[in-house]
Design a protein around this motif. Structure first.
Motif, PDB file in Angstrom:
ATOM      1  N   THR A  73       2.874  -3.719   9.727  1.00  0.00           N
ATOM      2  CA  THR A  73       2.084  -5.223   9.752  1.00  0.00           C
ATOM      3  C   THR A  73       1.497  -5.257   8.518  1.00  0.00           C
ATOM      4  O   THR A  73       1.625  -6.421   7.998  1.00  0.00           O
ATOM      5  N   PHE A  74       0.831  -4.337   8.026  1.00  0.00           N
ATOM      6  CA  PHE A  74      -0.126  -4.456   6.737  1.00  0.00           C
ATOM      7  C   PHE A  74       0.734  -3.844   5.289  1.00  0.00           C
ATOM      8  O   PHE A  74       0.198  -3.736   4.647  1.00  0.00           O
TER       9      PHE A  74
ATOM     10  N   ASN B  96       0.825  -1.114  -0.111  1.00  0.00           N
ATOM     11  CA  ASN B  96      -0.056   0.052   0.113  1.00  0.00           C
ATOM     12  C   ASN B  96       0.915   1.532  -0.056  1.00  0.00           C
ATOM     13  O   ASN B  96       1.844   1.379   0.860  1.00  0.00           O
ATOM     14  N   ASN B  97       0.540   2.280  -1.050  1.00  0.00           N
ATOM     15  CA  ASN B  97       1.683   3.233  -1.391  1.00  0.00           C
ATOM     16  C   ASN B  97       0.571   4.603  -1.524  1.00  0.00           C
ATOM     17  O   ASN B  97       0.942   5.316  -2.524  1.00  0.00           O
TER      18      ASN B  97
ATOM     19  N   GLY C 296       6.879   0.070  11.453  1.00  0.00           N
ATOM     20  CA  GLY C 296       6.866  -0.815  12.507  1.00  0.00           C
ATOM     21  C   GLY C 296       8.237  -0.595  13.337  1.00  0.00           C
ATOM     22  O   GLY C 296       8.743   0.459  13.542  1.00  0.00           O
ATOM     23  N   THR C 297       8.303  -1.649  14.250  1.00  0.00           N
ATOM     24  CA  THR C 297       9.547  -1.587  15.135  1.00  0.00           C
ATOM     25  C   THR C 297      10.397  -2.978  15.151  1.00  0.00           C
ATOM     26  O   THR C 297      11.543  -2.789  15.766  1.00  0.00           O
ATOM     27  N   HIS C 298       9.879  -4.047  14.384  1.00  0.00           N
ATOM     28  CA  HIS C 298      10.711  -5.150  14.192  1.00  0.00           C
ATOM     29  C   HIS C 298      11.242  -5.363  12.988  1.00  0.00           C
ATOM     30  O   HIS C 298      10.867  -5.438  11.956  1.00  0.00           O
TER      31      HIS C 298
END
Length: 446
Positions: A155-156, A116-117, A163-165
């Protein structure tokens, strides 16, 4: 007396588009503000503080001010800005104590892995890195640095969220593998996307990248509670880190605490931003530290999707004022590696050579094919070089190396537990030494 080293770190992400609706979405995301008419008229009233939002009114005014919302939405706009700020007359509007002009450090991201952009980011491997590397190469006297920046994928897989991961998706490793093999590049300095570090990236950096300029610690971290995205340690959490402009080596279990790790972390504050922005008090604090004899790194953070010119002018004003108060302190506009070296090893005038060597050992009657890597000059920062493999199917992967019984020598075998040599198009390694010198080697089997 000592020197203040100014390291202007640009989170280099290419153009960024923001629609009117996206501006209101951001207010909902940051402050929980919803239900307003999503019109230009409402936006103008919010910017003027004419809509009473209680204690959020002033913060919303700041978030929506012209500088923070006038994005470089296309490469044409980014290039027009670069034409201005890379020009010698702009760089030398103020020279440092050594007669040199402004230096930029371009921390380039590869925006990959997204589905998604809506903000029209330039997605793809090397797109942003190539744009800036090619532009800087036009000036043979350019002192700017090109470094590594990455956003942990959300996530998506939304390109406008972070994110952080870092290590839950393979794109992080693929970006570095492609940089080694396709561009002959391996980074010695890093900035975290949204200033977000967690144990996974902390331990990765500890293996491979010696310099990190992400610390955004504040004397009063309660400022971070004003918006949802930083509250309770979300996004970039540096509440426990030093805020005194010191460069520190982190603790193994807590990247924010000084400890005994190899890598070094410097502090960088934003410029003209909604939070954690450099001001006169912070600049004076750095100069006061240098006046005691401590070389001091002052990191400054910008984004290339905003007009960097006014931000540089603002910082130059802060420096000029600090120089009046601390006339004995010298100032150096610096590339990141230069600044870290001067702060960490102030007595050194030179640094040892660093060079890897890699060679292929063909398969024999009693062994499979393998590559041998040695640190021919100097020593590798961390336990091993970063291994990059391009398969003939155009996959880019990494793996651990096998270790020799003596330090500075590694192997990688091509067999049933890894992949056969006939499936390999290219193999490369990249590494730094503790001082930030870099070596990259690639073998081409195509």
């Amino acid at each position: 007396m000592s020197t203040v080293y100014i390291v202007h770190a640009i989170d280099t992400e290419g153009p960024l588009y923001e629609s009117l609706q996206a501006k209101f979405d951001r207010l909902k995301h940051l402050f929980g503000i919803d239900g307003l008419d999503r019109t230009e008229a409402t936006l103008a009233k919010l910017r003027a503080g004419e809509i009473d939002l209680g204690d959020k009114t002033e913060m919303v005014k700041l978030v929506l001010n012209g500088h923070l919302t006038n994005y470089n939405a296309t490469w044409t706009q980014v290039n027009a800005m670069l034409d201005r700020i890379l020009a010698p007359e702009f760089r030398t509007k103020m020279v440092d104590s050594f007669g040199e002009g402004w230096v930029f450090n371009w921390f380039c991201i590869d925006l990959v892995g997204y589905v998604n952009n809506p903000r029209r980011r330039d997605l793809g491997f090397h797109n942003i890195y190539d744009h800036f590397a090619e532009r800087l190469a036009q000036d043979p006297n350019c002192r700017d640095g090109v470094h590594f920046h990455f956003h942990p994928i959300s996530t998506f897989r939304d390109a406008h969220y972070c994110g952080t991961h870092y290590l839950r998706y393979p794109e992080f490793f693929e970006v570095l593998a492609r940089k080694v093999i396709e561009r002959g590049f391996f980074p010695h300095a890093f900035r975290a996307g949204f200033q977000a570090e967690r144990p996974d990236i902390h331990w990765f950096l500890e293996q491979f990248i010696p310099f990190d300029i992400t610390n955004m610690a504040l004397d009063d971290p309660t400022e971070l509670d004003k918006t949802v995205d930083f509250r309770n340690g979300r996004s970039g959490d540096w509440r426990r880190a030093p805020a005194d402009w010191s460069v520190y080596r982190p603790d193994h279990d807590d990247y924010q605490r000084p400890g005994n790790c190899r890598r070094a972390i410097g502090r960088a504050l934003n410029i003209m931003n909604r939070m954690a922005s450099i001001d006169q008090r912070e600049m004076d604090k750095a100069f006061a530290r240098a006046e005691t004899g401590l070389p001091t790194l002052v990191g400054l953070c910008s984004h290339d999707h905003r007009d960097i010119g006014p931000e540089v002018d603002h910082v130059r004003d802060l420096i000029a004022e600090a120089q009046k108060k601390y006339p004995g302190v010298t100032v150096k506009f610096a590339e990141a590696r230069e600044a870290f070296r001067k702060v960490l090893w102030p007595e050194r005038d030179s640094f040892p050579e660093f060079e890897l060597e890699m060679r292929l050992h063909p398969a024999s009657a009693d062994d499979c094919a393998y590559v041998e890597i040695i640190a021919a000059k100097g020593a590798v920062f961390g336990p091993q070089p970063y291994l990059a493999i391009e398969t003939r199917g155009k996959r880019f992967i990494t793996d651990n190396l096998d270790f020799d019984t003596r330090p500075g020598r590694w192997f990688y075998a091509f067999h049933h537990d890894t992949l056969p040599l006939e499936e390999v198009a290219r193999v490369g390694v990249g590494a730094n030494d503790a001082f930030g010198s870099t070596s990259v080697k690639v073998l081409d089997f195509r």
